[in-house]
Design a protein around this motif. Structure first.
Motif, short mmCIF file in Angstrom:
data_model
loop_
_atom_site.label_atom_id
_atom_site.label_comp_id
_atom_site.label_asym_id
_atom_site.label_seq_id
_atom_site.Cartn_x
_atom_site.Cartn_y
_atom_site.Cartn_z
N THR A 235 0.81 -1.34 -0.21
CA THR A 235 0.07 0.04 0.04
C THR A 235 0.63 1.28 0.09
O THR A 235 1.90 1.44 0.98
N VAL A 236 0.59 2.17 -0.98
CA VAL A 236 1.28 3.40 -0.97
C VAL A 236 0.36 4.39 -0.33
O VAL A 236 -0.59 4.68 -1.03
N GLU A 237 0.50 5.19 0.41
CA GLU A 237 -0.04 6.30 1.11
C GLU A 237 -0.19 7.38 0.35
O GLU A 237 0.69 7.78 -0.66
N LYS A 238 -1.37 8.33 0.35
CA LYS A 238 -1.46 9.34 -0.19
C LYS A 238 -0.27 10.43 -0.05
O LYS A 238 0.54 10.50 1.13
N ASP A 239 0.26 10.89 -1.37
CA ASP A 239 1.22 11.90 -1.35
C ASP A 239 2.55 11.21 -1.42
O ASP A 239 3.63 11.79 -1.57
N GLU A 240 2.53 9.82 -1.28
CA GLU A 240 3.81 9.01 -1.62
C GLU A 240 3.95 8.66 -3.09
O GLU A 240 3.07 8.82 -3.94
N ALA A 241 5.36 8.65 -3.60
CA ALA A 241 5.62 8.36 -5.04
C ALA A 241 6.07 6.97 -5.23
O ALA A 241 6.43 6.19 -4.31
N VAL A 242 5.94 6.62 -6.33
CA VAL A 242 6.60 5.56 -7.00
C VAL A 242 7.48 5.51 -8.27
O VAL A 242 7.25 6.21 -9.12
N GLY A 243 8.68 4.82 -7.74
CA GLY A 243 9.47 4.42 -9.13
C GLY A 243 10.45 5.55 -9.34
O GLY A 243 10.53 6.53 -8.73
N TYR A 244 11.41 5.14 -10.22
CA TYR A 244 12.45 6.26 -10.56
C TYR A 244 11.86 7.45 -10.99
O TYR A 244 10.90 7.55 -11.78
N VAL A 290 8.76 2.66 -16.43
CA VAL A 290 9.49 1.23 -16.71
C VAL A 290 10.79 1.18 -16.42
O VAL A 290 11.52 2.10 -16.72
N SER A 291 11.26 0.12 -15.60
CA SER A 291 12.65 -0.02 -15.23
C SER A 291 13.14 -1.10 -16.21
O SER A 291 12.45 -1.72 -16.60
N MET A 292 14.48 -1.29 -15.79
CA MET A 292 14.99 -2.56 -16.54
C MET A 292 14.38 -3.75 -16.32
O MET A 292 14.04 -4.59 -17.35
N ASP A 293 13.77 -4.08 -15.05
CA ASP A 293 13.42 -5.45 -14.49
C ASP A 293 12.14 -5.50 -13.71
O ASP A 293 11.47 -6.56 -13.54
N LEU A 294 11.39 -4.30 -13.63
CA LEU A 294 10.29 -4.08 -12.81
C LEU A 294 9.48 -3.12 -13.35
O LEU A 294 9.80 -2.10 -13.98
N LEU A 295 8.25 -3.36 -13.15
CA LEU A 295 7.02 -2.55 -13.43
C LEU A 295 6.22 -2.34 -12.27
O LEU A 295 6.08 -3.05 -11.25
N THR A 296 5.49 -1.15 -12.00
CA THR A 296 4.67 -0.90 -10.61
C THR A 296 3.18 -0.51 -11.50
O THR A 296 2.99 0.23 -12.22
N VAL A 297 2.38 -1.53 -10.94
CA VAL A 297 0.96 -1.33 -11.26
C VAL A 297 -0.04 -1.15 -10.16
O VAL A 297 -0.09 -1.73 -9.19
#
Length: 347
Positions: A235-244, A290-297
């Motif tokens: 779970t990513v909370e409000k106002d947190e960011a994801v990925g590079y 999109v990174s080399m080996d991972l996606l976040t969905v």
């Protein structure tokens, strides 16, 4: 397993070939283009399935590809090579009994000197300005080459996927002018040209992308399913960011699945914050880069954490993914990673 699962439906490939073959007039042969490792799907299995469906003539881009198709199919099939007779190809062409489509006077001289009497075809430039003899060169060599009995005269269309484009009729007229009274089988149409109708079919059509379930063959059976494993869900909370680069931020608490795939697997980086993955019929947007080996969905719409998500399936095919990437299905097919676990159905 931590690698994606690519499923290839060989029966669908066969159905697509039969459907395109049914569009042609009596007396027209339907070949199959299997270049680039069968458009990234595995040429040995693809070519074998097409042979079982009825294909007897195949095309590849290079002599090395032709040798692989010959090894898969055996001696009883015709294999043409679009790039012609390149320097150093004589042994491959001879031993594989390949038929180079000669693109220039230089190639013609090389072929006649190295392999006198060996079958060949001629590729003509009808206006694409990419491969083939231009009209003046063809005119100067026509008598000599026709006397050597080519097995095919061919050209390639630039805009066949746009039925109303003026180039289609222009190229047809140019091809007709160059091949009139030649007495040799002719080929102008790949998938798009096949769909334009019988005026473009001549004695042979050579579909490629349509066999694999993609545009411009809108009625093609889907061939590919690509399922990607989920490694972790958080779970990513409000106002947190994801990925590079923190290019996506949560506006509310969001369930994020980290998926094992990335641009090393042919999932283009331009799909960042654009692509849609699927859990059954539920859309799950790709968020972050999109990174080399991972996606976040974002899987917040699901009642349960998924074990895998589909990037390509029957409902969301390679063309839809290509639209999201701003590219074409060809590029995505031929970018498919060797890391994927592959399985074949049918065939």
């Amino acid at each position: 397993m931590a690698t994606g699962h690519l499923t290839i439906d060989l029966d669908a490939v066969a159905r697509n070939w039969r459907a395109l073959n049914a569009m042609t007039a009596q007396g027209t042969t339907t070949a199959a283009t299997v270049k680039a490792n069968g458009y990234g799907l595995g040429v040995e299995r693809i070519a074998t399935a097409l042979a079982r469906a009825g294909a007897r003539q195949f095309f590849v881009a290079a002599a090395e590809e032709g040798a692989a198709v010959r090894a898969a199919l055996g001696p009883d099939f015709w294999i043409g090579v679009f790039s012609g007779h390149m320097a150093g190809d004589a042994e491959l062409i001879r031993d594989g009994n390949l038929v180079p489509m000669l693109n220039s006077g230089e190639q013609a001289a090389r072929h006649m000197q190295a392999l006198p009497g060996h079958p060949f075809g001629v590729q003509l430039d009808s206006g694409m300005n990419r491969l083939g003899m231009e009209p003046a060169e063809w005119q100067s060599l026509r008598e000599m080459l026709l006397a050597a009995k080519p097995e095919l005269l061919m050209s390639h269309m630039a805009c066949a996927d746009e039925p109303g484009h003026a180039a289609n009729l222009s190229q047809k007229r140019a091809f007709d002018a160059m091949t009139a009274d030649a007495g040799v089988p002719r080929s102008l149409a790949a998938t798009g040209g096949t769909l334009l109708g019988r005026d473009y079919h001549y004695e042979l059509v050579r579909p490629g992308i349509g066999l694999y379930g993609a545009r411009p063959f809108e009625n093609a059976a889907p061939v590919v399913t690509l399922s990607l494993p989920v490694i972790q869900v958080r779970t990513v909370e409000k106002d947190e960011a994801v990925g590079y680069g923190w290019t996506w931020g949560a506006e509310r608490p969001t369930r994020i699945a980290t998926v094992s795939a990335g641009y090393a697997d042919g999932i283009l980086r331009v799909l960042s914050n654009r692509a849609i993955l699927w859990a059954g019929e539920t859309a799950c947007p790709l968020v972050g880069r999109v990174s080399m080996d991972l996606l976040t969905v974002d899987v917040s719409a699901l009642e349960h954490d998924p074990e895998s998500l589909d990037l390509v399936n029957a409902a969301h095919g390679v063309d839809e993914l290509a639209d999201e990437a701003g590219t074409i299905g060809y590029e995505l097919f031929t970018s498919l990673s060797r890391r994927y676990r592959r399985s074949y159905t049918g065939g």
